[in-house]
Motif scaffolding. Structure first.
Motif, PDB file in Angstrom:
ATOM      1  N   LEU A  15      14.723 -22.336  -9.487  1.00  0.00           N
ATOM      2  CA  LEU A  15      15.875 -22.578 -10.400  1.00  0.00           C
ATOM      3  C   LEU A  15      16.870 -23.745 -10.072  1.00  0.00           C
ATOM      4  CD1 LEU A  15      16.540 -18.846 -11.234  1.00  0.00           C
ATOM      5  CD2 LEU A  15      15.369 -20.352 -12.724  1.00  0.00           C
ATOM      6  N   ASP A  16      17.242 -23.786  -8.685  1.00  0.00           N
ATOM      7  CA  ASP A  16      18.150 -24.522  -8.261  1.00  0.00           C
ATOM      8  C   ASP A  16      17.736 -26.260  -8.314  1.00  0.00           C
ATOM      9  OD1 ASP A  16      19.849 -22.829  -7.451  1.00  0.00           O
ATOM     10  OD2 ASP A  16      19.457 -22.743  -5.325  1.00  0.00           O
ATOM     11  N   GLN A  17      16.277 -26.078  -8.239  1.00  0.00           N
ATOM     12  CA  GLN A  17      15.729 -27.614  -8.481  1.00  0.00           C
ATOM     13  C   GLN A  17      15.717 -27.952 -10.037  1.00  0.00           C
ATOM     14  OE1 GLN A  17      11.683 -27.900  -6.735  1.00  0.00           O
ATOM     15  NE2 GLN A  17      12.689 -26.329  -4.925  1.00  0.00           N
ATOM     16  N   GLY A  18      16.019 -27.267 -10.855  1.00  0.00           N
ATOM     17  CA  GLY A  18      16.065 -27.398 -12.434  1.00  0.00           C
ATOM     18  C   GLY A  18      14.779 -27.023 -12.829  1.00  0.00           C
ATOM     19  N   ILE A  19      13.848 -26.214 -12.224  1.00  0.00           N
ATOM     20  CA  ILE A  19      12.641 -25.904 -12.782  1.00  0.00           C
ATOM     21  C   ILE A  19      12.782 -24.386 -13.095  1.00  0.00           C
ATOM     22  CG2 ILE A  19      10.392 -25.250 -12.027  1.00  0.00           C
ATOM     23  CD1 ILE A  19      10.844 -27.389  -9.923  1.00  0.00           C
ATOM     24  N   PRO A  23      22.700 -23.866 -11.509  1.00  0.00           N
ATOM     25  CA  PRO A  23      22.450 -24.273 -12.743  1.00  0.00           C
ATOM     26  C   PRO A  23      22.747 -23.143 -13.728  1.00  0.00           C
ATOM     27  CG  PRO A  23      20.488 -24.189 -11.945  1.00  0.00           C
ATOM     28  CD  PRO A  23      21.550 -24.039 -10.638  1.00  0.00           C
ATOM     29  N   GLN A  24      23.028 -23.494 -14.934  1.00  0.00           N
ATOM     30  CA  GLN A  24      23.140 -22.383 -15.798  1.00  0.00           C
ATOM     31  C   GLN A  24      21.772 -21.933 -16.214  1.00  0.00           C
ATOM     32  OE1 GLN A  24      25.917 -21.805 -17.867  1.00  0.00           O
ATOM     33  NE2 GLN A  24      24.816 -20.088 -18.569  1.00  0.00           N
ATOM     34  N   VAL A  40      18.381 -23.704 -17.123  1.00  0.00           N
ATOM     35  CA  VAL A  40      17.095 -23.244 -16.633  1.00  0.00           C
ATOM     36  C   VAL A  40      16.864 -22.040 -17.096  1.00  0.00           C
ATOM     37  CG1 VAL A  40      16.988 -24.827 -14.537  1.00  0.00           C
ATOM     38  CG2 VAL A  40      18.094 -22.765 -14.189  1.00  0.00           C
ATOM     39  N   SER A  41      15.468 -21.551 -17.313  1.00  0.00           N
ATOM     40  CA  SER A  41      15.525 -20.238 -17.644  1.00  0.00           C
ATOM     41  C   SER A  41      14.387 -19.285 -16.713  1.00  0.00           C
ATOM     42  CB  SER A  41      14.874 -20.331 -19.082  1.00  0.00           C
ATOM     43  OG  SER A  41      14.651 -19.056 -19.704  1.00  0.00           O
TER      44      SER A  41
END
Lengths: 204, 570
Positions: free
Chosen positions: B374-378, B425-426, B222-223
């Motif tokens: 970010l934790d949700q992959g967003i 997540p990264q 994620v960024s």
């Protein structure tokens, strides 16, 4: 030995020879394109009838005799005397050849032949296919360019023009000359002035 | 061939025709497409300085370009090389003083060219492919003299860069190889910091957008994107005036836009999810220290900030900006801060009052909101709106958020104790104008210097976008795993980018001669060898390719918008 075909090809007979070249003689009335400066000729080497020395004509000399010497000093010479002198008297013509290669029944080879031709051996103009095959590689250039006793640049240029005209189809000639030019560029890149002169001589 | 003893017997003769050269070997490539063309032969060189290849005379020197790939076909190995110089040579230097006049003389042109005057190329061996197993390996030897050199074909490139898959993303194609593509290893790309460099106007933002799209599409990380000029989130106007999609439009379910300037976002009809407000009470002296260069803060002023923070607590910035005389007198009287220093610091921080995103007390928990996304992959794009033109605002906000998110990551990674299920997540933090954050004078103190040096330890890496890599701390540069570089023409910048790259000397000419648009060289961790690419166009075809992947049920649900009701998508 002499048949109709060879009659057309024959240049003369060997007078004297060595591995580097040979002289042959003929009658003045027979002089024609076969005896041109730069023409490709061949002669069987001593004691072999399947191996031929291949050479280039680099000099043609018409010798004199006492009568010729006298005639040139005369104030007037009648036409019939001149014709008699040229056609009926045996004026020897000597042709000098430098050896540049040899061939057997399988291949042609650049370089000096294993042995010289014997005296009185038939010297014939090379067939167009022999010329074509022999000149398809350019290894004989170095031998001609390095020959001290011949006008090498003019001889090589004449030989290439002879080969181009006799052995190649019109649409192949430019490519042949360009390939030859490239070989010369490789050999003479150290001497650009000589190279430029030679390229001018061989320009198609 | 048989030469006749009797010249009458000519039928058996088979003569070579003039000009009929032996045909160049043309080997079918893997896809059956015949593409190999011989360029010349190796005539010299060394492993350290590269190989010298004499070009065949049929090869047009004009067509040779630095950055192009060639393959040297050794006996048992193929050496994958990059052209880094093209040279005109002559067997006799004297020809330069008296060149032949070949104008309109095709004969002289044909005989001289490629023989006495010829071209050579210098090529740098990058990889060697063993014919037995076909695997690319580092070069430890060189091919022998007169080994033939061919242009690289699709099969060669594919053997090195592999096929596109979940972890490999197509970022463009090598020069002059239209049918093939360069696939970045996204896993390797994101596990170390990434640099996108290039002088102004070379397409850094487009390149960054392509990289981010790859990372997001493939779910490799994620960024958090600090979008200084509103280049990434929503619709963007390209230099030619056309509109291109932002990441949110490409990946509605995977991107969240937040903004510092809601008015700007609304004006651009950018669909933002929340507005970011930072409280003065959340600003710490460390955040001010980052602004040392851009706000001309002296060491004494920085020290004063620490003192004020200690004395007044979290509200120190607000109190300083109020500038009540009793407060100022108290500080001057009871601390070693000089009145002039305090006044200077106050004057400089007064700029903060022009920034509407700074409020006395922040109402929302911006940090947690971002971390939740970010934790949700967003991935999160933070738009700066009109504040993008204020470097101080950009640095303050980027540093403020990054430091706190990094602290959270460190804590969570350490708590996870290696349990990957517990780890966040990264994260790839994207910052622009990176040399302002990573200046050698401050890089050691800033969070970005720390992140760059930590590499993948805490699952946070940087994607830095910059036009002055020479302004970035050398140690930080050495930690950048993958460098994606568009045209640079400043010698110091080129040196900075090539510093630490194996065989960098060979790439210098390549780097300085890239096209100004859509060309870049990629070096480092994510590619097996440095590669010059024509970057993938960010256009309709790209959008289609991004969508042309299986969409998970969850994704589809979010994309369609369920208005709180579950749609039955299985």
């Amino acid at each position: 030995m002499v048949n109709g075909y060879l009659e057309d090809l024959i240049v003369g007979r060997v007078l004297r020879s060595s591995t580097t070249g040979f002289d042959c003689g003929t009658h003045s009335t027979r002089l024609d394109d076969r005896h041109s400066f730069g023409a490709f000729v061949e002669a069987p080497i001593a004691n072999r009838d399947d191996v031929y020395a291949i050479g280039l004509i680099y000099a043609v000399r018409v010798d004199d005799d006492p009568l010729v010497s006298e005639l040139v000093r005369a104030e007037t010479v009648e036409d019939n005397v001149l014709r008699d002198q040229r056609e009926n008297r045996l004026i020897p013509v000597e042709i000098s050849v430098i050896n540049i290669g040899w061939r057997n029944t399988e291949r042609t080879f650049p370089g000096l032949p294993p042995r010289p031709p014997m005296s009185l051996a038939d010297v014939t103009a090379c067939d167009r296919l022999v010329v074509s095959h022999f000149t398809s590689k350019h290894d004989f250039f170095r031998l001609v360019l390095n020959a001290a006793e011949v006008p090498s640049d003019d001889l090589l240029a004449a030989a290439l023009h002879y080969a181009s005209a006799r052995a190649y189809e019109p649409d192949e000639r430019e490519t042949f000359m360009i390939d030859s030019g490239r070989k010369l560029v490789r050999l003479l890149s150290h001497d650009l002035k000589r190279l430029a002169h030679l390229l001018e001589l061989i320009r198609p | 061939m048989t030469l006749p003893h009797n010249p009458n017997d000519l039928d058996a003769w088979e003569l070579p025709r003039p000009g009929a050269r032996t045909r160049l070997p043309r080997t079918p490539s893997d896809n059956g497409h015949v593409a190999l063309t011989r360029l010349g032969v190796v005539v010299g060189g060394s492993l350290s300085k590269g190989l010298v290849v004499k070009l065949d005379r049929e090869v047009a020197i004009e067509e040779m370009a630095v950055g192009r790939y060639v393959v040297v076909h050794g006996d048992n190995k193929r050496f994958f090389c990059m052209v880094n110089d093209v040279v005109l040579n002559a067997t006799n230097p004297a020809i330069q003083g008296d060149p032949p006049d070949i104008r309109e003389d095709n004969f002289l042109r044909a005989v001289y060219s490629g023989v006495v005057a010829y071209g050579t190329i210098n090529v740098a061996p990058m990889l060697v492919i063993d014919e037995e197993d076909g695997k690319p390996r580092p070069v430890k030897s060189i091919p022998s003299h007169f080994t033939e050199v061919y242009n690289a074909d699709e099969g060669d490139v594919n053997a090195v860069f592999g096929a596109e898959d979940q972890a490999h993303f197509n970022v463009g194609r090598p020069l002059e190889l239209e049918q093939t593509q360069i696939n970045l290893d996204l896993r390797r790309l994101t596990e170390r910091s990434v640099g996108v460099f290039g002088k102004s106007g070379t397409g850094k933002s487009f390149l960054t957008r392509v990289l981010l799209a790859g990372v997001i599409a493939r779910g490799q990380a994620v960024s958090l994107i600090f979008d200084m000029h509103n280049d990434y989130g929503w619709e963007i106007t390209s230099e030619n005036g056309s509109k291109v999609k932002g990441l949110k439009q490409l990946f509605p379910a995977k991107i969240s836009i937040c903004t510092l300037d809601a008015e700007s976002s609304r004006r651009r009809t950018a669909k933002y999810d929340f507005e970011v407000q930072l409280g003065y009470d959340e600003i710490e002296p460390e955040d001010i220290a980052m602004l040392r260069g851009t706000m001309s803060l002296s060491d004494a002023m920085i020290d004063a900030a620490y003192t004020l923070s200690k004395r007044w607590g979290t509200n120190w910035v607000w109190r300083l900006l109020q500038g009540r005389s009793e407060d100022i007198d108290e500080i001057v009287e009871h601390t070693n801060i000089m009145g002039g220093t305090l006044a200077g610091l106050q004057r400089r921080l007064e700029r903060f009052q022009r920034w509407e995103f700074l409020v006395q007390h922040s109402s929302g928990d911006t940090i947690n909101q971002i971390i939740n996304k970010l934790d949700q992959g967003i991935s999160v794009v933070l738009e700066f709106g009109r504040y993008g033109s204020s470097l101080e605002a950009y640095i303050l906000v980027a540093n403020y958020l990054s430091r706190r998110i990094h602290e959270s990551y460190v804590e969570r990674v350490e708590k996870a104790l290696g349990d990957q299920g517990m780890e966040p997540p990264q994260l790839l933090i994207t910052i622009e104008e990176a040399h302002k954050f990573l200046d050698p004078l401050i890089a050691r103190q800033t969070i970005f210097g720390t992140i760059a040096r930590e590499m993948r330890k805490y699952k946070v890496t940087l994607l830095i976008v910059d036009q002055r890599p020479s302004g970035i701390d050398e140690e930080v540069m050495s930690q950048i795993g993958t460098r994606v570089t568009a045209l640079l023409d400043n010698e110091r910048d080129i040196n900075a980018v090539l510093n630490g790259i194996s065989g960098a000397g060979n790439l210098r000419e390549v780097l300085a001669r890239l096209d100004t648009k859509q060309q870049a060289i990629i070096m480092g961790h994510a590619v097996p060898m440095p590669v010059v690419i024509k970057t993938r166009a960010y256009d309709e075809a790209f959008y289609a390719a991004m969508l042309d992947r299986p969409v998970s049920t969850d994704e589809a649900r979010r994309t369609l918008g369920n208005s709180g009701k579950e749609r039955r998508i299985r």
